[in-house]
Scaffold this motif. Structure first.
Motif, mmCIF file in Angstrom:
data_model
loop_
_atom_site.group_PDB
_atom_site.id
_atom_site.type_symbol
_atom_site.label_atom_id
_atom_site.label_comp_id
_atom_site.label_asym_id
_atom_site.label_seq_id
_atom_site.Cartn_x
_atom_site.Cartn_y
_atom_site.Cartn_z
ATOM 1 N N ASP A 94 0.337 -0.322 -1.584
ATOM 2 C CA ASP A 94 -0.807 -0.807 -1.743
ATOM 3 C C ASP A 94 -0.880 0.764 -0.935
ATOM 4 O O ASP A 94 -1.648 1.414 -1.686
ATOM 5 C CB ASP A 94 -1.732 -1.482 -1.449
ATOM 6 C CG ASP A 94 -1.082 -2.864 -2.689
ATOM 7 O OD1 ASP A 94 -1.312 -2.677 -3.917
ATOM 8 O OD2 ASP A 94 -1.664 -3.762 -2.549
ATOM 9 N N ASP A 95 -1.133 0.110 -0.067
ATOM 10 C CA ASP A 95 -1.398 1.577 1.501
ATOM 11 C C ASP A 95 -1.147 3.169 1.321
ATOM 12 O O ASP A 95 -1.579 3.951 1.567
ATOM 13 C CB ASP A 95 -1.503 1.144 2.624
ATOM 14 C CG ASP A 95 -2.526 -0.762 2.964
ATOM 15 O OD1 ASP A 95 -2.960 -0.622 1.683
ATOM 16 O OD2 ASP A 95 -2.359 -0.981 3.401
ATOM 17 N N THR A 96 0.588 3.005 0.516
ATOM 18 C CA THR A 96 0.996 4.398 1.140
ATOM 19 C C THR A 96 1.553 4.851 0.069
ATOM 20 O O THR A 96 1.998 5.686 -0.700
ATOM 21 C CB THR A 96 2.192 4.272 1.660
ATOM 22 O OG1 THR A 96 3.022 2.857 1.324
ATOM 23 C CG2 THR A 96 1.536 3.232 3.067
ATOM 24 N N ARG A 122 3.706 -2.529 4.456
ATOM 25 C CA ARG A 122 2.301 -2.782 4.521
ATOM 26 C C ARG A 122 1.811 -3.117 6.118
ATOM 27 O O ARG A 122 0.787 -2.296 5.808
ATOM 28 C CB ARG A 122 1.710 -3.510 3.692
ATOM 29 C CG ARG A 122 1.690 -3.295 2.445
ATOM 30 C CD ARG A 122 0.557 -4.142 1.715
ATOM 31 N NE ARG A 122 1.150 -4.094 0.475
ATOM 32 C CZ ARG A 122 2.273 -4.807 -0.481
ATOM 33 N NH1 ARG A 122 3.000 -5.697 0.376
ATOM 34 N NH2 ARG A 122 3.130 -4.384 -1.961
ATOM 35 N N HIS A 125 2.792 0.169 8.069
ATOM 36 C CA HIS A 125 1.706 1.662 7.553
ATOM 37 C C HIS A 125 0.222 0.965 8.094
ATOM 38 O O HIS A 125 -0.578 1.685 9.651
ATOM 39 C CB HIS A 125 1.323 1.573 6.283
ATOM 40 C CG HIS A 125 0.279 2.503 5.907
ATOM 41 N ND1 HIS A 125 1.213 4.101 6.254
ATOM 42 C CD2 HIS A 125 -0.409 2.336 5.653
ATOM 43 C CE1 HIS A 125 -0.157 4.441 5.689
ATOM 44 N NE2 HIS A 125 -1.162 4.084 5.591
ATOM 45 N N LYS A 126 0.473 -0.300 8.118
ATOM 46 C CA LYS A 126 -1.585 -0.690 9.558
ATOM 47 C C LYS A 126 -1.602 -0.025 10.733
ATOM 48 O O LYS A 126 -2.387 0.190 11.763
ATOM 49 C CB LYS A 126 -2.170 -1.855 8.685
ATOM 50 C CG LYS A 126 -1.730 -2.324 7.423
ATOM 51 C CD LYS A 126 -2.894 -3.402 6.971
ATOM 52 C CE LYS A 126 -3.087 -3.602 5.688
ATOM 53 N NZ LYS A 126 -2.897 -5.240 5.066
ATOM 54 N N GLU A 129 -1.440 3.559 11.740
ATOM 55 C CA GLU A 129 -2.533 4.055 12.029
ATOM 56 C C GLU A 129 -3.586 3.546 12.700
ATOM 57 O O GLU A 129 -4.574 4.322 12.845
ATOM 58 C CB GLU A 129 -3.570 3.407 10.222
ATOM 59 C CG GLU A 129 -2.538 4.528 8.392
ATOM 60 C CD GLU A 129 -3.044 5.353 8.499
ATOM 61 O OE1 GLU A 129 -3.620 6.466 8.779
ATOM 62 O OE2 GLU A 129 -1.245 6.043 9.159
#
Length: 144
Positions: A94-96, A122, A125-126, A129
């Motif tokens: 979802d995020d990437t 995911r 990635h979180k 960030e």
């Protein structure tokens, strides 16, 4: 290391895979592939892979076609694992957005395991960030 310097025929899975690719791929695509994998294969052979900086999606103008990038990833995976059953799988994270990974055939055919891998991506990635935000607020470089 040139194509002629890469040892063939000694039974290593990566050599067999490269021989198959040489027959199957377009000549120019194979040359692109070899230009990309030669430094990595040399580093693996010399056991200095940790000092090699390598990215398949560098964003440069001379970017490799996706099919060649996938084959580069599979050649490297074969060299590292000694397995010929590696597959490239695209996961929708979802995020990437879509993420391409290389895994063995058993994992590639297991939706539950692929879901676990997507969850891990995911989470990473979180975390990245969050670290990027901390670095930015602290005045540190954020290009990691």
């Amino acid at each position: 290391m040139s194509d002629s310097e890469i040892p063939h025929g000694d039974g290593r899975p990566v050599d067999m895979y490269l021989d198959l690719l040489r027959i199957r791929m377009d000549t120019e695509d194979y040359r692109l592939l070899m230009r990309a994998v030669e430094p990595v294969l040399e580093a693996i052979e010399e056991e200095r892979l940790s000092s090699l900086d390598f990215a398949l999606d560098s964003g440069s103008n001379d970017e490799l076609p996706q099919e060649v990038r996938d084959e580069v990833a599979l050649v490297i995976a074969t060299a590292v694992t000694g397995r010929l059953d590696n597959e490239v799988v695209e996961l929708d994270v979802d995020d990437t957005g879509p993420v391409r990974i290389v895994t063995d055939a058993t994992t590639a055919s297991d939706p539950a395991r692929l879901g676990e891998i997507a969850d891990y991506i995911r989470d990473r990635h979180k975390q990245t960030e969050e670290l990027r935000g901390i670095a930015e607020v602290s005045g540190l470089p954020t290009d990691f």
